[in-house]
Design a protein around this motif. Structure first.
Motif, PDB file in Angstrom:
ATOM      1  N   UNK A 128       0.933  -1.113  -0.026  1.00  0.00           N
ATOM      2  CA  UNK A 128       0.173  -0.011  -0.196  1.00  0.00           C
ATOM      3  C   UNK A 128       0.920   1.450  -0.054  1.00  0.00           C
ATOM      4  N   UNK A 129       0.792   1.859  -0.984  1.00  0.00           N
ATOM      5  CA  UNK A 129       1.806   3.084  -1.342  1.00  0.00           C
ATOM      6  C   UNK A 129       1.143   4.346  -1.677  1.00  0.00           C
ATOM      7  N   UNK A 130      -0.280   4.436  -1.885  1.00  0.00           N
ATOM      8  CA  UNK A 130      -1.094   5.486  -2.440  1.00  0.00           C
ATOM      9  C   UNK A 130      -1.986   6.211  -1.494  1.00  0.00           C
ATOM     10  N   UNK A 131      -1.202   6.832  -0.672  1.00  0.00           N
ATOM     11  CA  UNK A 131      -1.782   7.409   0.269  1.00  0.00           C
ATOM     12  C   UNK A 131      -2.827   8.543  -0.025  1.00  0.00           C
ATOM     13  N   UNK A 132      -2.623   9.137  -1.150  1.00  0.00           N
ATOM     14  CA  UNK A 132      -3.563  10.497  -1.688  1.00  0.00           C
ATOM     15  C   UNK A 132      -4.139   9.991  -3.124  1.00  0.00           C
ATOM     16  N   UNK A 133      -4.304   8.411  -3.232  1.00  0.00           N
ATOM     17  CA  UNK A 133      -4.926   8.239  -4.334  1.00  0.00           C
ATOM     18  C   UNK A 133      -6.458   8.899  -4.669  1.00  0.00           C
ATOM     19  N   UNK A 134      -7.161   8.769  -3.798  1.00  0.00           N
ATOM     20  CA  UNK A 134      -8.558   9.522  -4.109  1.00  0.00           C
ATOM     21  C   UNK A 134      -8.803  10.771  -4.275  1.00  0.00           C
ATOM     22  N   UNK A 135      -7.643  11.409  -3.338  1.00  0.00           N
ATOM     23  CA  UNK A 135      -7.740  12.782  -3.342  1.00  0.00           C
ATOM     24  C   UNK A 135      -6.993  13.505  -4.740  1.00  0.00           C
ATOM     25  N   UNK A 136      -6.243  12.800  -5.235  1.00  0.00           N
ATOM     26  CA  UNK A 136      -5.529  13.066  -6.382  1.00  0.00           C
ATOM     27  C   UNK A 136      -6.748  12.769  -7.549  1.00  0.00           C
ATOM     28  N   UNK A 137      -7.396  11.864  -7.561  1.00  0.00           N
ATOM     29  CA  UNK A 137      -8.513  11.589  -8.748  1.00  0.00           C
ATOM     30  C   UNK A 137      -9.328  12.745  -8.622  1.00  0.00           C
ATOM     31  N   UNK A 138     -10.039  13.171  -7.193  1.00  0.00           N
ATOM     32  CA  UNK A 138     -11.044  14.299  -7.303  1.00  0.00           C
ATOM     33  C   UNK A 138     -10.051  15.561  -7.713  1.00  0.00           C
ATOM     34  N   UNK A 139      -9.075  15.680  -7.415  1.00  0.00           N
ATOM     35  CA  UNK A 139      -8.316  16.969  -8.057  1.00  0.00           C
ATOM     36  C   UNK A 139      -8.312  16.964  -9.347  1.00  0.00           C
ATOM     37  N   UNK A 140      -7.985  15.875 -10.151  1.00  0.00           N
ATOM     38  CA  UNK A 140      -7.668  16.166 -11.647  1.00  0.00           C
ATOM     39  C   UNK A 140      -9.360  16.190 -12.073  1.00  0.00           C
ATOM     40  N   UNK A 141     -10.302  15.413 -11.467  1.00  0.00           N
ATOM     41  CA  UNK A 141     -11.734  15.614 -11.762  1.00  0.00           C
ATOM     42  C   UNK A 141     -12.191  17.003 -11.878  1.00  0.00           C
ATOM     43  N   UNK A 142     -11.796  17.895 -10.809  1.00  0.00           N
ATOM     44  CA  UNK A 142     -12.056  19.379 -10.428  1.00  0.00           C
ATOM     45  C   UNK A 142     -11.268  20.096 -11.459  1.00  0.00           C
ATOM     46  N   UNK A 143     -10.050  19.720 -11.911  1.00  0.00           N
ATOM     47  CA  UNK A 143      -9.073  20.454 -12.621  1.00  0.00           C
ATOM     48  C   UNK A 143      -9.765  20.562 -14.039  1.00  0.00           C
TER      49      UNK A 143
ATOM     50  N   UNK B 217     -21.741  19.047 -17.793  1.00  0.00           N
ATOM     51  CA  UNK B 217     -21.414  17.774 -18.207  1.00  0.00           C
ATOM     52  C   UNK B 217     -21.237  16.799 -17.068  1.00  0.00           C
ATOM     53  N   UNK B 218     -20.850  15.775 -17.235  1.00  0.00           N
ATOM     54  CA  UNK B 218     -20.774  14.461 -16.287  1.00  0.00           C
ATOM     55  C   UNK B 218     -19.447  14.484 -15.761  1.00  0.00           C
ATOM     56  N   UNK B 219     -19.117  14.806 -14.619  1.00  0.00           N
ATOM     57  CA  UNK B 219     -17.900  14.558 -13.902  1.00  0.00           C
ATOM     58  C   UNK B 219     -17.861  13.577 -13.057  1.00  0.00           C
ATOM     59  N   UNK B 220     -17.032  12.607 -13.474  1.00  0.00           N
ATOM     60  CA  UNK B 220     -17.227  11.399 -12.461  1.00  0.00           C
ATOM     61  C   UNK B 220     -15.645  10.532 -12.210  1.00  0.00           C
ATOM     62  N   UNK B 221     -15.398  10.123 -11.129  1.00  0.00           N
ATOM     63  CA  UNK B 221     -14.284   9.178 -10.907  1.00  0.00           C
ATOM     64  C   UNK B 221     -14.961   7.927 -11.066  1.00  0.00           C
ATOM     65  N   UNK B 222     -14.120   7.151 -11.601  1.00  0.00           N
ATOM     66  CA  UNK B 222     -14.690   5.631 -11.717  1.00  0.00           C
ATOM     67  C   UNK B 222     -13.431   4.825 -10.991  1.00  0.00           C
ATOM     68  N   UNK B 223     -13.599   4.232  -9.861  1.00  0.00           N
ATOM     69  CA  UNK B 223     -12.917   3.480  -8.949  1.00  0.00           C
ATOM     70  C   UNK B 223     -12.784   2.068  -9.461  1.00  0.00           C
ATOM     71  N   UNK B 224     -11.788   1.565  -9.550  1.00  0.00           N
ATOM     72  CA  UNK B 224     -11.704   0.077 -10.057  1.00  0.00           C
ATOM     73  C   UNK B 224     -10.982  -0.722  -9.102  1.00  0.00           C
ATOM     74  N   UNK B 225     -11.299  -1.728  -8.740  1.00  0.00           N
ATOM     75  CA  UNK B 225     -10.669  -2.565  -7.411  1.00  0.00           C
ATOM     76  C   UNK B 225     -11.024  -3.832  -7.370  1.00  0.00           C
ATOM     77  N   UNK B 226     -10.350  -4.910  -6.713  1.00  0.00           N
ATOM     78  CA  UNK B 226     -10.764  -5.879  -6.290  1.00  0.00           C
ATOM     79  C   UNK B 226     -11.188  -6.153  -4.889  1.00  0.00           C
ATOM     80  N   UNK B 227     -11.000  -4.794  -4.246  1.00  0.00           N
ATOM     81  CA  UNK B 227     -11.731  -4.815  -2.876  1.00  0.00           C
ATOM     82  C   UNK B 227     -10.664  -4.114  -1.883  1.00  0.00           C
ATOM     83  N   UNK B 228      -9.505  -3.697  -2.481  1.00  0.00           N
ATOM     84  CA  UNK B 228      -8.592  -2.851  -1.732  1.00  0.00           C
ATOM     85  C   UNK B 228      -8.842  -1.544  -1.808  1.00  0.00           C
TER      86      UNK B 228
END
Length: 693
Positions: free
Chosen positions: A400-415, A421-432
């Motif tokens: 586990x090294x992505x401490x800012x993963x979701x914050x980065x995703x929303x930052x790019x979405x807002x940028x 329009x549709x502004x959406x983060x699509x999270x893809x995972x096996x459960x982590x």
């Protein structure tokens, strides 16, 4: 010249004495045992080269009593034998082919020469010492030392008649312990005995080759109790949020196709029903994003009750009305994603989505867990080669090294946010879900705040054994998005291509349903499914309470089982000291129920109301009179109840299959035909009770 050898050959040899023969035989056996022990030590020690090529230096008796040299079998042949022989024995011993019980060789040996004493002793072989096998092959078995066990007079009396005495060597042959063979099977025939008395030494039958359906999968699901039957006199109003997720059906299908029953909490019946598209009447404009279709018809599993069927279909924008999309792929690259049905399938799935995007859309990629950071800054979707190359270079590994993963995703979405329009983060995972916010409640609050700011969240689940469905559902609900389970490439096509518009473009949010039943017409009711979407009665008019959303062209189905007054199907006894039976208002006539639906348009915060009375004109006396879509949905509801182990819905798999076939319709996508096959899989894994057959 005298030849000593010739003279020796002319010497008369005296007859051997019995004592000398016995000593020689004993010495020979001792030498053989010593040689075998030395050979075992050599086998246990590490040898140079490939040991499987070494010759087997021991000998075993053939079926005809001859001593032959046994050459070592190839590994593949031995493995096949070890698999086929126990299965053959299990079939042999469980059918009419099995002959009458015959005493084994050891039992016969144990009953020879019975003594008149009150307690007789017989000699049986002791457990053979364990010898480490070489590359899954077995050495020939040497008779271990014998031990003496007492036999009671009752056991002696029950023993079969003893055959004629045998020679010492024959007795030694028959005393070979079958346990020393490990998993091998040996058939030995004692000379002098008829063929029917041959002893068949076999290991215990192997465990069933059929998958154990109740073994824990390792996946996590939200626990919930089934919707209960309610008396209209006590609770006349039912309120719930719609659910357009389909993850449950995709997961259930994969389990059944792999020969396993899904966990009961994995079966969310409303998601099974809503997996399939239905041809309900849709609205003519986006101002009113959907309209309900209602029917009342006989219950397939209870002729004394009825089903109240409510179906809605979302507005489908005309060509050219599609909203632009600003998408951020937030991808789990932890080590657990390094499986064919996880990261490799994920890449192909997102590749399908990228192919559907146009020059009005933008794509960004952020990874977390195995690696952390921005893989692709916001880029116009027409740069498909660069986007696909960025996806292709992703690899799974690390912790586990992505401490800012979701914050980065929303930052790019807002940028790259697109107004209107549709502004959406699509999270893809096996459960982590270690995306940088450890506390589940804090993560949900973070997603809610971003949702209110105009950026929504959808979740795609992949793989098995680590799937956290409970968190996946919670995040998608709080993010005003969808939760889907991508079990294979075809499912990726369905979710991201065929239903891409409804997955991404929201036409109504916070959609709530409330049904009030007329106590003069309905005595009891229960909602099928939607356990995790239940709302309080007062939540219906509270616009601050979140609910489900509908995408363009989405279809949503809700089914109630209702008990008409006087049908004789009532399960709730009236109170002895309760109030008098409620009387319906005079102005409602013979209405069965009253439907209310609230929704908000995507850019609005105040809900709008749809109302419709359920009248006798909507009642069908025969299930054959309703549409194919409604019959098929009823079959899926029956399937879900039976698979889940519901307390309601006593119906056979054959009847469910017949109902589904009658409602199959055109089925251009083939999904309904696939469902009918699943009914057969479920019937094998969870057969009907004797009463239902």
């Amino acid at each position: 010249m005298n030849d000593p050898f010739k003279a020796l050959g002319q010497t008369n040899v005296p007859d051997a004495r019995a004592e000398a023969k016995a000593r020689a035989r004993t010495a020979g056996m001792a030498a053989f045992a010593a040689a075998n022990s030395e050979q075992s030590k050599k086998i246990q020690s590490s040898a140079q080269g490939s040991q499987w090529r070494r010759r087997l230096m021991s000998i075993v008796p053939s079926l005809k009593g001859n001593w032959i040299m046994d050459m070592r079998l190839p590994i593949g042949t031995a493995a096949i034998a070890l698999l086929v022989l126990p299965l053959g024995y299990q079939l042999y011993s469980s059918t009419s082919m099995t002959p009458a019980a015959t005493p084994t060789a050891v039992e016969q040996a144990a009953t020879r020469e019975p003594k008149a004493a009150t307690e007789t002793a017989t000699t049986v072989p002791a457990a053979a010492p364990q010898i480490a096998p070489t590359d899954e092959r077995k050495e020939a078995v040497v008779a271990p030392p014998a031990v003496t066990l007492p036999i009671t007079p009752q056991q002696q009396a029950a023993a079969p008649a003893a055959p004629a005495p045998m020679a010492d060597q024959e007795m030694a042959d028959m005393a070979q312990s079958p346990q020393g063979l490990g998993n091998s099977a040996v058939l030995m025939r004692a000379p002098g005995l008829v063929a029917e008395s041959e002893a068949l030494y076999m290991p215990a039958p192997m465990p069933s080759m059929v998958a154990r359906p109740n073994e824990p999968s390792g996946d996590q699901f939200t626990r919930f109790d089934e919707q209960r039957l309610k008396a209209v006199a006590d609770e006349p109003v039912s309120t719930f949020s719609i659910d357009v997720d389909t993850a449950s059906y995709s997961y259930v299908r994969r389990q059944l196709e792999d020969g396993s029953l899904p966990e009961p909490d994995a079966v969310r019946i409303e998601e099974l029903i809503n997996y399939f598209p239905y041809d309900y009447a849709g609205p003519t404009s986006g101002d009113v994003p959907f309209q309900p279709s209602i029917a009342v018809y006989p219950t397939p599993w209870n002729p004394k009750t009825q089903l109240l069927h409510i179906g809605i279909k979302g507005y489908v924008p005309a060509a050219g009305e599609d909203k632009p999309n600003n998408l951020v792929f937030l991808i789990d690259t932890s080590g657990s994603m390094d499986e064919p049905d996880k990261l490799p399938l994920l890449k192909r799935a997102f590749g399908l989505l990228v192919d559907q995007l146009s020059g009005n859309d933008t794509v960004s990629i952020v990874v977390y867990a195995g690696s952390a950071g921005v893989v692709l800054e916001p880029m116009v979707a027409t740069e498909k080669a660069r986007i696909l190359a960025a996806l292709d270079q992703l690899s799974a590994g690390g912790s586990t090294a992505g401490a800012e993963g979701i914050a980065l995703a929303y930052k790019l979405a807002e940028q790259a946010k697109i107004v209107g329009g549709t502004n959406r983060v699509i999270l893809a995972t096996d459960g982590d879900f270690n995306v940088g916010i450890d506390e589940p409640e804090a993560l949900e609050d973070f997603i809610k705040a971003k949702r209110d700011g105009g950026v929504t969240l959808s979740v795609l689940g992949f793989g098995r054994g680590n799937l956290d469905d409970a968190t996946m559902q919670a995040l998608a609900q709080n993010g005003n998005g969808n939760a889907s389970y991508i079990s294979n490439f075809r499912e990726a096509q369905k979710v991201l291509v065929e239903e891409g518009g409804s997955t991404l473009e929201m036409i109504a949010k916070d959609v709530k349903v409330q049904v009030e039943f007329n106590p003069a017409m309905v005595s009891e009711y229960r909602l099928i499914g939607y356990e995790t979407r239940a709302l309080n009665r007062e939540d219906f008019n509270n616009d601050k309470v979140d609910a489900g959303d509908i995408g363009a062209g989405h279809t949503v189905t809700a089914i109630y089982e209702i008990t008409p007054v006087g049908s004789g199907a009532e399960l709730v006894e009236p109170l002895r000291y309760g109030a008098a039976a409620p009387v319906a208002a005079t102005d409602v006539g013979d209405e069965i129920a009253f439907l209310k639906m609230r929704y908000k348009l995507p850019d609005e915060d105040v809900s709008q109301l749809i109302e419709l009375a359920v009248t006798p004109e909507l009642v069908h006396g025969d299930i054959a009179d309703i549409s194919d879509d409604m019959r098929f949905a009823a079959a899926v509801a029956a399937f879900g109840q039976k698979l889940k182990g519901s307390d309601y819905g006593d119906i056979s798999w054959a009847d469910i299959r017949a109902l589904a076939q009658s409602g199959r319709g055109a089925d251009e996508s083939g999904y309904r035909a696939e469902f009918i096959q699943l009914i057969g899989d479920a019937a094998i894994l969870k057969p009907d009770s004797p009463i239902q057959k």
